[in-house]
Design an enzyme around this catalytic site. Structure first.
Site, PDB file in Angstrom:
ATOM      1  N   GLY A  50      16.257  81.599 -62.060  1.00 32.67           N
ATOM      2  CA  GLY A  50      16.012  81.096 -60.653  1.00 32.67           C
ATOM      3  C   GLY A  50      14.634  80.907 -60.137  1.00 32.67           C
ATOM      4  O   GLY A  50      14.158  79.832 -59.763  1.00 32.67           O
ATOM      5  N   HIS A  51      13.751  81.925 -60.392  1.00 36.34           N
ATOM      6  CA  HIS A  51      12.337  82.077 -60.167  1.00 36.34           C
ATOM      7  C   HIS A  51      11.833  80.962 -60.926  1.00 36.34           C
ATOM      8  O   HIS A  51      10.809  80.108 -60.609  1.00 36.34           O
ATOM      9  CB  HIS A  51      11.725  83.216 -60.670  1.00 36.34           C
ATOM     10  N   GLN A  75       9.494  95.006 -46.538  1.00 34.47           N
ATOM     11  CA  GLN A  75      10.929  94.643 -46.526  1.00 34.47           C
ATOM     12  C   GLN A  75      12.046  95.699 -46.923  1.00 34.47           C
ATOM     13  O   GLN A  75      13.130  95.000 -46.817  1.00 34.47           O
ATOM     14  CB  GLN A  75      10.911  93.217 -46.875  1.00 34.47           C
ATOM     15  N   GLY A 162      14.109  79.661 -52.381  1.00 37.69           N
ATOM     16  CA  GLY A 162      15.533  79.699 -53.007  1.00 37.69           C
ATOM     17  C   GLY A 162      16.411  79.516 -51.894  1.00 37.69           C
ATOM     18  O   GLY A 162      16.438  80.664 -50.920  1.00 37.69           O
ATOM     19  N   ASP A 165      18.578  82.813 -50.878  1.00 33.96           N
ATOM     20  CA  ASP A 165      18.646  83.614 -49.965  1.00 33.96           C
ATOM     21  C   ASP A 165      18.580  82.932 -48.609  1.00 33.96           C
ATOM     22  O   ASP A 165      17.376  82.602 -48.380  1.00 33.96           O
ATOM     23  CB  ASP A 165      17.199  84.391 -49.961  1.00 33.96           C
ATOM     24  N   ARG A 202      18.323  91.912 -58.872  1.00 30.79           N
ATOM     25  CA  ARG A 202      19.206  92.992 -58.765  1.00 30.79           C
ATOM     26  C   ARG A 202      20.344  92.848 -59.560  1.00 30.79           C
ATOM     27  O   ARG A 202      21.401  94.153 -59.683  1.00 30.79           O
ATOM     28  CB  ARG A 202      19.703  93.296 -57.412  1.00 30.79           C
TER      29      ARG A 202
HETATM   30  P1  AMP Z   1      12.806  87.383 -54.978  1.00 27.04           P
HETATM   31  O1  AMP Z   1      11.776  87.718 -56.047  1.00 27.04           O
HETATM   32  O2  AMP Z   1      14.151  88.080 -55.180  1.00 27.04           O
HETATM   33  O3  AMP Z   1      12.092  87.807 -53.620  1.00 27.04           O
HETATM   34  O4  AMP Z   1      12.868  85.813 -55.009  1.00 27.04           O
HETATM   35  C1  AMP Z   1      11.803  85.032 -54.949  1.00 27.04           C
HETATM   36  C2  AMP Z   1      12.170  83.725 -54.786  1.00 27.04           C
HETATM   37  O5  AMP Z   1      13.140  83.229 -55.596  1.00 27.04           O
HETATM   38  C3  AMP Z   1      12.952  83.491 -53.262  1.00 27.04           C
HETATM   39  O6  AMP Z   1      12.443  82.246 -52.540  1.00 27.04           O
HETATM   40  C4  AMP Z   1      14.399  83.465 -53.729  1.00 27.04           C
HETATM   41  O7  AMP Z   1      15.020  82.761 -52.701  1.00 27.04           O
HETATM   42  C5  AMP Z   1      14.399  83.002 -55.067  1.00 27.04           C
HETATM   43  N1  AMP Z   1      15.469  82.938 -55.722  1.00 27.04           N
HETATM   44  C6  AMP Z   1      16.057  84.163 -56.289  1.00 27.04           C
HETATM   45  N2  AMP Z   1      17.150  84.073 -56.883  1.00 27.04           N
HETATM   46  C7  AMP Z   1      17.234  82.636 -56.943  1.00 27.04           C
HETATM   47  C8  AMP Z   1      18.196  81.881 -57.628  1.00 27.04           C
HETATM   48  N3  AMP Z   1      19.519  82.537 -58.387  1.00 27.04           N
HETATM   49  N4  AMP Z   1      18.270  80.592 -57.379  1.00 27.04           N
HETATM   50  C9  AMP Z   1      17.292  79.900 -56.825  1.00 27.04           C
HETATM   51  N5  AMP Z   1      16.283  80.752 -56.154  1.00 27.04           N
HETATM   52  C10 AMP Z   1      16.224  82.090 -56.270  1.00 27.04           C
END
Ligand code: AMP
Length: 293
Positions: A50-51, A75, A162, A165, A202
């Protein structure tokens, strides 16, 4: 000349790791000086597909891409998983090298929040929709404060977030608009595992049994969306969906239908566009997901 081009290729594929504000600003102004645009991809590391899709989206929008990796203590509540949040630095750098990311912005907690730090953003609107904010009251203040800092540090032309969230995406979009932060926020649809589970750092917490149950969230969201579109009543459909999620072993925090833009409650699909949003706990892991109807 061959060795030179080989080493140039090597340099091109190694992101520059930047850990302090002064070299970050120098990198940004050098890049702007060459007439190049910049995109920022904010992350907390533990990178997954996703990232990486967010990175590719950023690369399509801008000439140069900075990925920030910062696990933001602001956060997390004291009882949450800041200490145990997965940290996979070497694998993250390797994945970003393979994508030829230009720079990694990796400040320490002391760089982001020195002892004298005393300012916090208090978001309203979508940050007070009664979804994530109800269960994690500290969360969006912490997210907005760190995202505002990242946007002021990097001053990107584009920033990618993404839709996984979804409330966060709406909150940071509203914040950038309200504070006149000059960046274009671009959303990316949720990237999923083959069985529908939304990718998340997670997910690494899930036991084998929990991992087998986890796709229930997306399956129930999809079924509820289909039934609503076919005319089923809202409250009954969501009530049955919640029961299905509970019977797969989750404790549900919320399963709700909201207006897709304002996140305000809706009574029927005619008030749409509609988004279904869910948060539920499976053992010690809290998962969230959402889908458009
Ligand atoms: P995080 O590292 O979880 O804070 O997420 C960083 C970015 O990646 C945020 O913009 C999230 O919404 C995005 N993100 C996390 N998981 C996904 C996913 N499965 N699909 C798309 N974007 C994602």
């Amino acid at each position: 000349m061959a060795p030179r081009s080989k080493s140039a290729a090597k340099n091109r594929s190694q992101p520059q790791v930047i850990r302090a504000i002064t070299p970050l600003r120098a990198w940004v102004s050098r890049t702007r000086g060459k007439g190049q645009t910049v995109a920022l991809v904010p992350t907390m590391g533990a990178l997954h597909a996703g990232h990486l899709a967010l990175v590719r989206l950023a690369q399509r929008r801008a000439d140069r891409v900075v990925v920030s990796i910062f696990v933001n203590p602001a956060q997390f509540a004291p009882n949450e998983d800041f200490g145990s949040y997965p940290r996979t630095w070497d694998a993250d750098v390797l994945a970003l090298s393979q994508l030829q990311v230009d720079a990694i912005w990796a400040p320490s907690v002391a760089t982001m929040y020195p002892d004298s730090f005393a300012t916090k953003i208090a978001p309203g609107g979508p940050a007070q929709a009664g979804l994530e904010d109800k269960f994690r009251p500290h969360f969006f203040g912490g997210v907005c404060t760190v995202v505002a800092k990242l946007l002021l540090q990097v001053t990107p032309d584009f920033t990618t977030f993404g839709e996984k969230d979804y409330q966060q995406f709406k909150v940071v979009t509203a914040m950038a608009r309200d504070l006149d932060i000059p960046t274009r926020i671009v959303g990316l649809p949720t990237i999923r595992e083959q069985d529908g589970l939304a990718m998340s750092s997670r997910n690494a917490y899930l036991s084998a049994g929990e991992r087998a149950a986890a796709p229930t969230l997306h399956r129930v969201l999809t079924e509820c969306a289909g039934r609503l579109k076919a005319g089923s009543p809202l409250a009954a459909t969501l009530g049955e969906g919640e029961a299905q999620i509970e019977s797969a072993g989750f404790a549900v925090d919320y399963l709700e239908a909201r207006h897709a833009e304002t996140l305000k409650p809706i009574q029927s699909l005619e008030e749409g566009p509609v988004r279904l949003l869910v948060a539920a706990r499976l053992g010690r892991t809290r998962l969230i997901d959402n889908i458009g109807v």
